[in-house]
Design an enzyme around this catalytic site. Structure first.
Site, PDB file in Angstrom:
ATOM      1  N   ARG A 246      -0.476   2.887  -2.918  1.00  0.00           N
ATOM      2  CA  ARG A 246       0.811   3.499  -3.208  1.00  0.00           C
ATOM      3  C   ARG A 246       1.379   4.063  -1.921  1.00  0.00           C
ATOM      4  O   ARG A 246       0.655   4.693  -1.130  1.00  0.00           O
ATOM      5  CB  ARG A 246       0.658   4.628  -4.250  1.00  0.00           C
ATOM      6  CG  ARG A 246       0.325   4.124  -5.654  1.00  0.00           C
ATOM      7  CD  ARG A 246       1.519   3.413  -6.275  1.00  0.00           C
ATOM      8  NE  ARG A 246       1.265   2.910  -7.619  1.00  0.00           N
ATOM      9  CZ  ARG A 246       0.866   1.670  -7.900  1.00  0.00           C
ATOM     10  NH1 ARG A 246       0.649   0.810  -6.917  1.00  0.00           N
ATOM     11  NH2 ARG A 246       0.707   1.278  -9.151  1.00  0.00           N
TER      12      ARG A 246
ATOM     13  N   HIS B   6       4.955  -5.696  -1.089  1.00  0.00           N
ATOM     14  CA  HIS B   6       4.311  -5.311  -2.362  1.00  0.00           C
ATOM     15  C   HIS B   6       3.784  -6.551  -3.081  1.00  0.00           C
ATOM     16  O   HIS B   6       4.074  -6.798  -4.256  1.00  0.00           O
ATOM     17  CB  HIS B   6       5.284  -4.550  -3.251  1.00  0.00           C
ATOM     18  CG  HIS B   6       4.579  -3.668  -4.251  1.00  0.00           C
ATOM     19  ND1 HIS B   6       5.047  -2.427  -4.622  1.00  0.00           N
ATOM     20  CD2 HIS B   6       3.422  -3.830  -4.945  1.00  0.00           C
ATOM     21  CE1 HIS B   6       4.228  -1.886  -5.510  1.00  0.00           C
ATOM     22  NE2 HIS B   6       3.227  -2.728  -5.723  1.00  0.00           N
TER      23      HIS B   6
END
Length: 314
Positions: A229, A277
Protein backbone atom coordinates in the site's frame (compact mmCIF):
# COMPACT_ATOMS: atom_id res chain seq x y z
CA UNK A 1 -33.09 -19.50 -3.70
CA UNK A 2 -29.88 -17.71 -2.70
CA UNK A 3 -29.92 -14.02 -3.68
CA UNK A 4 -26.49 -12.64 -4.62
CA UNK A 5 -25.82 -8.96 -5.33
CA UNK A 6 -22.68 -8.26 -7.35
CA UNK A 7 -21.50 -4.71 -6.59
CA UNK A 8 -18.41 -3.41 -8.38
CA UNK A 9 -17.60 -1.15 -11.30
CA UNK A 10 -19.41 -2.11 -14.53
CA UNK A 11 -16.39 -3.61 -16.28
CA UNK A 12 -15.95 -6.07 -13.42
CA UNK A 13 -19.41 -7.58 -13.99
CA UNK A 14 -18.48 -8.46 -17.56
CA UNK A 15 -15.27 -10.02 -16.27
CA UNK A 16 -16.69 -11.92 -13.30
CA UNK A 17 -20.20 -13.00 -14.28
CA UNK A 18 -19.29 -16.17 -16.20
CA UNK A 19 -16.56 -17.40 -13.78
CA UNK A 20 -18.82 -16.76 -10.76
CA UNK A 21 -21.75 -18.60 -12.31
CA UNK A 22 -19.49 -21.52 -13.22
CA UNK A 23 -18.07 -21.69 -9.67
CA UNK A 24 -21.52 -21.45 -8.06
CA UNK A 25 -22.91 -24.08 -10.44
CA UNK A 26 -20.04 -26.40 -9.55
CA UNK A 27 -21.32 -26.41 -5.96
CA UNK A 28 -24.87 -27.14 -7.11
CA UNK A 29 -26.23 -23.96 -5.55
CA UNK A 30 -29.67 -22.62 -6.41
CA UNK A 31 -29.16 -18.88 -6.78
CA UNK A 32 -30.07 -15.64 -8.45
CA UNK A 33 -27.22 -13.18 -9.08
CA UNK A 34 -27.62 -9.66 -10.42
CA UNK A 35 -25.32 -6.73 -11.07
CA UNK A 36 -25.80 -3.62 -8.94
CA UNK A 37 -26.17 -0.27 -10.69
CA UNK A 38 -27.34 3.09 -9.42
CA UNK A 39 -30.61 2.51 -11.27
CA UNK A 40 -31.24 -1.17 -10.57
CA UNK A 41 -30.46 -3.86 -8.04
CA UNK A 42 -32.00 -6.75 -6.19
CA UNK A 43 -34.35 -5.64 -3.39
CA UNK A 44 -31.85 -5.04 -0.54
CA UNK A 45 -33.99 -6.86 2.02
CA UNK A 46 -33.84 -10.03 -0.14
CA UNK A 47 -30.05 -10.20 -0.59
CA UNK A 48 -28.14 -13.04 1.09
CA UNK A 49 -24.60 -12.19 -0.07
CA UNK A 50 -22.89 -9.15 -1.58
CA UNK A 51 -19.89 -9.75 -3.83
CA UNK A 52 -18.15 -6.44 -3.42
CA UNK A 53 -15.43 -4.04 -4.53
CA UNK A 54 -14.91 -1.02 -2.24
CA UNK A 55 -15.06 1.40 -5.18
CA UNK A 56 -18.59 0.26 -5.98
CA UNK A 57 -21.46 2.76 -5.98
CA UNK A 58 -22.99 0.68 -3.18
CA UNK A 59 -21.84 2.38 0.01
CA UNK A 60 -24.84 2.15 2.35
CA UNK A 61 -25.50 -1.35 3.68
CA UNK A 62 -28.28 -0.36 6.09
CA UNK A 63 -31.10 -1.88 4.06
CA UNK A 64 -29.37 -5.24 3.62
CA UNK A 65 -30.93 -6.72 6.73
CA UNK A 66 -30.86 -10.34 5.51
CA UNK A 67 -27.30 -10.28 4.18
CA UNK A 68 -25.13 -13.04 5.67
CA UNK A 69 -21.76 -11.76 4.43
CA UNK A 70 -20.03 -9.18 2.25
CA UNK A 71 -17.39 -10.92 0.15
CA UNK A 72 -14.63 -8.56 -0.94
CA UNK A 73 -13.04 -8.99 -4.36
CA UNK A 74 -9.81 -7.34 -3.19
CA UNK A 75 -7.16 -8.31 -0.67
CA UNK A 76 -7.20 -4.77 0.74
CA UNK A 77 -10.16 -3.78 2.89
CA UNK A 78 -9.09 -0.38 4.23
CA UNK A 79 -11.60 1.25 1.88
CA UNK A 80 -14.54 -0.46 3.54
CA UNK A 81 -13.71 -1.31 7.17
CA UNK A 82 -14.53 2.23 8.30
CA UNK A 83 -18.03 2.12 6.81
CA UNK A 84 -20.33 2.18 9.85
CA UNK A 85 -23.32 0.92 7.88
CA UNK A 86 -21.47 -2.34 7.24
CA UNK A 87 -22.44 -4.59 10.15
CA UNK A 88 -22.41 -7.88 8.26
CA UNK A 89 -19.43 -10.28 8.35
CA UNK A 90 -16.77 -9.10 5.89
CA UNK A 91 -14.39 -11.48 4.12
CA UNK A 92 -11.32 -10.29 2.24
CA UNK A 93 -9.93 -11.95 -0.86
CA UNK A 94 -7.20 -14.54 -0.37
CA UNK A 95 -6.72 -16.76 -3.39
CA UNK A 96 -4.09 -18.57 -5.41
CA UNK A 97 -4.02 -16.02 -8.23
CA UNK A 98 -3.37 -13.08 -5.93
CA UNK A 99 -0.68 -14.94 -4.02
CA UNK A 100 1.12 -16.37 -7.04
CA UNK A 101 1.04 -13.04 -8.87
CA UNK A 102 2.55 -11.28 -5.86
CA UNK A 103 5.28 -13.90 -5.45
CA UNK A 104 6.26 -13.55 -9.10
CA UNK A 105 6.40 -9.73 -8.94
CA UNK A 106 8.38 -9.66 -5.68
CA UNK A 107 10.83 -12.40 -6.63
CA UNK A 108 11.30 -10.97 -10.12
CA UNK A 109 12.12 -7.46 -8.94
CA UNK A 110 14.14 -8.65 -5.95
CA UNK A 111 16.34 -10.71 -8.26
CA UNK A 112 16.56 -7.86 -10.78
CA UNK A 113 17.90 -5.53 -8.10
CA UNK A 114 20.03 -8.15 -6.38
CA UNK A 115 21.77 -9.08 -9.65
CA UNK A 116 22.14 -5.46 -10.77
CA UNK A 117 20.36 -6.17 -14.03
CA UNK A 118 19.53 -2.51 -14.64
CA UNK A 119 23.24 -1.78 -15.04
CA UNK A 120 23.36 -4.00 -18.10
CA UNK A 121 19.87 -3.37 -19.44
CA UNK A 122 20.41 0.39 -19.41
CA UNK A 123 24.09 0.38 -20.27
CA UNK A 124 24.31 -0.94 -23.85
CA UNK A 125 26.80 1.74 -24.88
CA UNK A 126 29.97 -0.20 -25.59
CA UNK A 127 31.32 0.07 -22.04
CA UNK A 128 32.37 -3.23 -20.41
CA UNK A 129 30.78 -2.93 -16.98
CA UNK A 130 31.95 -5.80 -14.82
CA UNK A 131 29.47 -5.93 -11.97
CA UNK A 132 29.51 -9.07 -9.83
CA UNK A 133 26.67 -9.20 -7.27
CA UNK A 134 26.98 -10.85 -3.87
CA UNK A 135 25.41 -14.24 -3.36
CA UNK A 136 21.85 -14.28 -2.10
CA UNK A 137 23.09 -15.62 1.24
CA UNK A 138 24.96 -12.36 1.76
CA UNK A 139 21.99 -10.05 1.16
CA UNK A 140 19.44 -10.11 4.01
CA UNK A 141 15.82 -9.60 3.05
CA UNK A 142 13.15 -8.20 5.36
CA UNK A 143 9.45 -8.75 4.69
CA UNK A 144 7.20 -6.28 6.48
CA UNK A 145 3.91 -8.11 6.87
CA UNK A 146 3.52 -11.86 7.31
CA UNK A 147 -0.01 -12.41 6.07
CA UNK A 148 -0.69 -14.82 3.22
CA UNK A 149 1.17 -12.67 0.67
CA UNK A 150 4.15 -11.79 2.86
CA UNK A 151 4.58 -15.37 4.00
CA UNK A 152 4.50 -16.69 0.43
CA UNK A 153 6.99 -14.09 -0.82
CA UNK A 154 9.34 -14.58 2.13
CA UNK A 155 9.26 -18.34 1.72
CA UNK A 156 10.06 -18.09 -1.99
CA UNK A 157 13.03 -15.78 -1.36
CA UNK A 158 14.30 -18.01 1.44
CA UNK A 159 14.23 -20.96 -0.95
CA UNK A 160 16.51 -18.97 -3.28
CA UNK A 161 19.06 -18.65 -0.49
CA UNK A 162 18.32 -15.20 0.93
CA UNK A 163 18.33 -14.94 4.73
CA UNK A 164 14.79 -13.71 5.37
CA UNK A 165 13.41 -11.89 8.36
CA UNK A 166 9.73 -11.11 8.66
CA UNK A 167 7.96 -8.58 10.84
CA UNK A 168 4.33 -8.51 11.82
CA UNK A 169 2.30 -6.67 14.44
CA UNK A 170 1.41 -9.94 16.17
CA UNK A 171 3.74 -12.95 16.64
CA UNK A 172 4.03 -15.42 13.75
CA UNK A 173 5.94 -18.63 13.18
CA UNK A 174 6.93 -19.32 9.58
CA UNK A 175 9.45 -22.08 8.73
CA UNK A 176 12.57 -20.67 7.06
CA UNK A 177 11.85 -17.09 8.15
CA UNK A 178 13.12 -15.36 11.29
CA UNK A 179 9.90 -13.90 12.64
CA UNK A 180 9.80 -10.73 14.71
CA UNK A 181 6.88 -8.69 15.97
CA UNK A 182 5.82 -5.59 17.84
CA UNK A 183 7.44 -2.14 18.00
CA UNK A 184 10.76 -3.45 19.32
CA UNK A 185 10.93 -6.14 16.66
CA UNK A 186 10.59 -3.66 13.78
CA UNK A 187 14.02 -2.10 14.30
CA UNK A 188 15.54 -5.55 14.69
CA UNK A 189 13.88 -6.78 11.52
CA UNK A 190 15.14 -3.81 9.49
CA UNK A 191 18.68 -3.77 10.89
CA UNK A 192 21.13 -4.31 8.05
CA UNK A 193 18.46 -5.32 5.54
CA UNK A 194 19.64 -5.25 1.94
CA UNK A 195 16.13 -5.63 0.49
CA UNK A 196 12.89 -4.55 2.17
CA UNK A 197 9.49 -5.68 0.90
CA UNK A 198 6.37 -3.96 2.24
CA UNK A 199 3.28 -6.16 2.39
CA UNK A 200 1.52 -4.83 5.47
CA UNK A 201 -2.18 -4.01 5.54
CA UNK A 202 -2.90 -0.31 5.66
CA UNK A 203 -4.16 0.84 9.07
CA UNK A 204 -3.57 3.89 11.23
CA UNK A 205 -0.81 1.92 12.96
CA UNK A 206 1.02 0.93 9.75
CA UNK A 207 0.94 4.23 7.83
CA UNK A 208 4.47 5.56 7.29
CA UNK A 209 6.04 2.37 8.66
CA UNK A 210 9.02 3.17 6.46
CA UNK A 211 10.02 6.70 7.46
CA UNK A 212 13.10 8.81 8.14
CA UNK A 213 13.82 6.96 11.39
CA UNK A 214 13.19 3.38 10.24
CA UNK A 215 15.08 3.88 6.96
CA UNK A 216 18.19 4.51 9.04
CA UNK A 217 18.22 0.85 10.08
CA UNK A 218 18.74 -0.49 6.55
CA UNK A 219 22.08 -1.52 5.11
CA UNK A 220 23.73 1.28 3.11
CA UNK A 221 22.54 1.09 -0.48
CA UNK A 222 19.50 -1.06 0.31
CA UNK A 223 16.64 -1.73 -2.08
CA UNK A 224 12.98 -1.01 -1.27
CA UNK A 225 10.07 -2.86 -2.89
CA UNK A 226 6.51 -1.71 -2.17
CA UNK A 227 3.73 -3.80 -3.72
CA UNK A 228 1.55 -3.42 -0.59
CA UNK A 229 0.00 0.00 0.00
CA UNK A 230 1.33 3.45 -0.92
CA UNK A 231 0.89 5.12 2.49
CA UNK A 232 3.10 2.50 4.16
CA UNK A 233 6.00 4.73 3.03
CA UNK A 234 6.73 8.35 3.92
CA UNK A 235 7.43 9.54 0.37
CA UNK A 236 9.45 12.57 1.44
CA UNK A 237 11.68 10.43 3.63
CA UNK A 238 12.22 7.84 0.91
CA UNK A 239 13.13 10.46 -1.69
CA UNK A 240 15.61 12.00 0.75
CA UNK A 241 17.17 8.59 1.40
CA UNK A 242 17.42 7.95 -2.35
CA UNK A 243 19.07 11.33 -2.93
CA UNK A 244 21.55 10.70 -0.11
CA UNK A 245 22.37 7.19 -1.32
CA UNK A 246 21.18 5.45 1.81
CA UNK A 247 18.64 3.68 -0.38
CA UNK A 248 20.06 2.69 -3.75
CA UNK A 249 16.82 1.92 -5.56
CA UNK A 250 13.09 1.76 -4.92
CA UNK A 251 10.62 -0.20 -7.03
CA UNK A 252 7.11 0.96 -6.22
CA UNK A 253 3.80 -0.46 -7.39
CA UNK A 254 1.38 1.41 -5.11
CA UNK A 255 0.97 5.08 -4.25
CA UNK A 256 -1.04 7.50 -2.14
CA UNK A 257 -2.68 8.82 -5.30
CA UNK A 258 -3.35 6.53 -8.25
CA UNK A 259 -2.70 6.87 -11.09
CA UNK A 260 0.54 8.49 -9.96
CA UNK A 261 0.40 12.14 -11.16
CA UNK A 262 2.75 12.84 -14.10
CA UNK A 263 4.59 15.53 -12.12
CA UNK A 264 5.29 13.31 -9.09
CA UNK A 265 9.04 13.19 -8.23
CA UNK A 266 9.06 9.41 -8.43
CA UNK A 267 8.63 9.49 -12.21
CA UNK A 268 11.77 11.55 -12.79
CA UNK A 269 13.99 10.02 -10.12
CA UNK A 270 16.78 7.94 -11.72
CA UNK A 271 16.71 5.39 -8.90
CA UNK A 272 12.97 4.76 -8.80
CA UNK A 273 11.03 2.25 -10.87
CA UNK A 274 7.27 2.81 -11.04
CA UNK A 275 4.91 -0.02 -11.94
CA UNK A 276 1.16 0.79 -12.28
CA UNK A 277 -0.41 -1.25 -9.43
CA UNK A 278 0.07 -4.54 -11.25
CA UNK A 279 2.01 -6.54 -8.66
CA UNK A 280 -0.99 -8.74 -8.04
CA UNK A 281 -4.36 -8.38 -9.65
CA UNK A 282 -7.44 -10.29 -8.56
CA UNK A 283 -8.04 -12.79 -11.36
CA UNK A 284 -11.66 -13.67 -11.94
CA UNK A 285 -11.04 -17.35 -12.65
CA UNK A 286 -9.49 -18.05 -9.24
CA UNK A 287 -11.28 -15.38 -7.16
CA UNK A 288 -14.67 -16.71 -8.27
CA UNK A 289 -13.89 -20.06 -6.67
CA UNK A 290 -13.09 -18.40 -3.33
CA UNK A 291 -16.35 -16.42 -3.44
CA UNK A 292 -18.39 -19.51 -4.33
CA UNK A 293 -16.77 -21.53 -1.56
CA UNK A 294 -17.66 -18.88 1.01
CA UNK A 295 -21.26 -18.83 -0.18
CA UNK A 296 -21.37 -22.63 0.04
CA UNK A 297 -20.00 -22.38 3.58
CA UNK A 298 -22.58 -19.80 4.54
CA UNK A 299 -25.41 -21.99 3.28
CA UNK A 300 -23.99 -25.05 5.05
CA UNK A 301 -23.59 -23.21 8.35
CA UNK A 302 -19.79 -23.51 8.20
CA UNK A 303 -17.36 -20.71 9.17
CA UNK A 304 -16.53 -18.21 6.45
CA UNK A 305 -12.98 -18.07 5.14
CA UNK A 306 -10.75 -14.98 5.52
CA UNK A 307 -13.00 -12.94 7.81
CA UNK A 308 -11.79 -9.43 8.60
CA UNK A 309 -11.05 -8.41 12.17
CA UNK A 310 -12.74 -4.99 12.30
CA UNK A 311 -10.78 -3.91 15.37
CA UNK A 312 -7.44 -4.67 13.72
CA UNK A 313 -8.57 -3.27 10.38
CA UNK A 314 -7.70 -6.34 8.29
Amino acid sequence: MIQIQFAARSLRWAEYEAPLRAALDAHGLDYRMENYTQDASLPPESVDYIVYAPNSHLQDFTAYTRCKAVLNLWAGVEGITGNRTLTQPLARMVDHGLTQGMVEWVVGHAMRLHLGMDIHLNGQDGIWRRHVPPLAEDRPVTILGLGALGTACGTALAQLGFPVRGWSRSPKDVPGITCLSGPDGLAQALAGAGIVVLLLPLTDATENTLNAATLQHLAPGAFVLNPGRGPLIDDTALLAALDAGGVAQATLDVFREEPLPPDHPYWAHPNVTVTPHIASETRASSAAKVIAENIRRGEAGEPFLHLVNRDAGY
